[in-house]
Design a protein around this motif. Sequence first.
Motif, PDB file in Angstrom:
ATOM      1  N   GLU A   2       0.820  -1.203   0.000  1.00  0.00           N
ATOM      2  CA  GLU A   2       0.000   0.000   0.000  1.00  0.00           C
ATOM      3  C   GLU A   2       0.861   1.263   0.000  1.00  0.00           C
ATOM      4  O   GLU A   2       0.493   2.276  -0.593  1.00  0.00           O
ATOM      5  CB  GLU A   2      -0.946  -0.011   1.196  1.00  0.00           C
ATOM      6  N   GLN A   6       0.472   4.136  -2.863  1.00  0.00           N
ATOM      7  CA  GLN A   6       0.225   5.541  -2.531  1.00  0.00           C
ATOM      8  C   GLN A   6       1.255   6.458  -3.166  1.00  0.00           C
ATOM      9  O   GLN A   6       0.922   7.562  -3.621  1.00  0.00           O
ATOM     10  CB  GLN A   6       0.230   5.723  -1.013  1.00  0.00           C
ATOM     11  N   THR A 191      -5.252   1.122  -7.800  1.00  0.00           N
ATOM     12  CA  THR A 191      -5.505   1.924  -6.609  1.00  0.00           C
ATOM     13  C   THR A 191      -5.516   1.056  -5.350  1.00  0.00           C
ATOM     14  O   THR A 191      -5.502  -0.171  -5.417  1.00  0.00           O
ATOM     15  CB  THR A 191      -6.857   2.641  -6.734  1.00  0.00           C
ATOM     16  N   LEU A 192      -5.597   1.733  -4.186  1.00  0.00           N
ATOM     17  CA  LEU A 192      -5.685   1.002  -2.925  1.00  0.00           C
ATOM     18  C   LEU A 192      -6.970   0.179  -2.869  1.00  0.00           C
ATOM     19  O   LEU A 192      -6.969  -0.957  -2.375  1.00  0.00           O
ATOM     20  CB  LEU A 192      -5.639   1.985  -1.753  1.00  0.00           C
ATOM     21  N   ALA A 193      -8.070   0.746  -3.368  1.00  0.00           N
ATOM     22  CA  ALA A 193      -9.337   0.019  -3.358  1.00  0.00           C
ATOM     23  C   ALA A 193      -9.242  -1.247  -4.204  1.00  0.00           C
ATOM     24  O   ALA A 193      -9.724  -2.314  -3.811  1.00  0.00           O
ATOM     25  CB  ALA A 193     -10.456   0.923  -3.870  1.00  0.00           C
ATOM     26  N   ALA A 194      -8.584  -1.137  -5.369  1.00  0.00           N
ATOM     27  CA  ALA A 194      -8.428  -2.308  -6.237  1.00  0.00           C
ATOM     28  C   ALA A 194      -7.535  -3.350  -5.579  1.00  0.00           C
ATOM     29  O   ALA A 194      -7.790  -4.551  -5.666  1.00  0.00           O
ATOM     30  CB  ALA A 194      -7.856  -1.882  -7.582  1.00  0.00           C
ATOM     31  N   ARG A 196      -7.082  -3.880  -2.337  1.00  0.00           N
ATOM     32  CA  ARG A 196      -7.783  -4.521  -1.225  1.00  0.00           C
ATOM     33  C   ARG A 196      -8.862  -5.482  -1.716  1.00  0.00           C
ATOM     34  O   ARG A 196      -9.196  -6.450  -1.034  1.00  0.00           O
ATOM     35  CB  ARG A 196      -8.386  -3.453  -0.322  1.00  0.00           C
ATOM     36  N   ARG A 197      -9.391  -5.193  -2.905  1.00  0.00           N
ATOM     37  CA  ARG A 197     -10.422  -6.070  -3.452  1.00  0.00           C
ATOM     38  C   ARG A 197      -9.807  -7.301  -4.110  1.00  0.00           C
ATOM     39  O   ARG A 197     -10.214  -8.439  -3.851  1.00  0.00           O
ATOM     40  CB  ARG A 197     -11.263  -5.290  -4.472  1.00  0.00           C
ATOM     41  N   ARG A 200      -7.481  -9.484  -1.445  1.00  0.00           N
ATOM     42  CA  ARG A 200      -8.057  -9.553  -0.098  1.00  0.00           C
ATOM     43  C   ARG A 200      -7.568 -10.767   0.686  1.00  0.00           C
ATOM     44  O   ARG A 200      -7.564 -10.752   1.918  1.00  0.00           O
ATOM     45  CB  ARG A 200      -9.578  -9.549  -0.171  1.00  0.00           C
TER      46      ARG A 200
END
Length: 208
Positions: A2, A6, A191-194, A196-197, A200
């Motif tokens: 992460e 970032q 991205t961070l959202a991608a 984490r998805r 996971r």
Amino acid sequence: MEDVIQVHLRPYDPRFPVACFDEACKQLFGEVRPPRRCRSGRPAQVDYEYEREGVCHQLMMCEPLRGWRHVKVTGRRTRRDYAGCIRDLVEVHYPRAEKVLLVQDNLNTHDGASPYEAFSPEVARRLLDRIEFHYTPKHGSWLNMAETEISVMNQQCLDRRLESPAKLAAEVAAWEHRRNVRRARIHWTFTLAAARRKLRKLYPSIED
């Protein structure tokens, strides 16, 4: 992971440029028999036999947001070679930057000890004060965009037999110049959202 993501998502700032560093190795091959040049309607003919001429290394530095890259061709990849790249980044390529954010893998030579082995303590400290290291995780070298640049270089420039470090350096310099003139950039979309998805399973499971 992460932390590196970032860094890649930061907007362009010449005071704090985000640079990437990686290394590659190229086996050199010489021709045993001179290849026959292509004739009208026929491809060139190259003998399958070759001679091994050793190896050389390509030290890749790039700034994806600016569309800039530089490759240093060396016979080895020691701490001193790495330290020379750090000094080039700070004093030659980014002399006006307050701090260079450097994304790289955690190879044993890629640390703050290398400048101290190559330069005086005063010079090493001056260089390190203007570098901020961001390491890719183990098995996560794909997060380093310098690795992408190396892949492009191998496909567009080094996908054939090259017999000497001088020849390889000349080919790489021409490739580098063309891409820098075009300001070819890498558009980072992970991205961070991608992360984490899609990844996971790598995160710990927290029970409320």
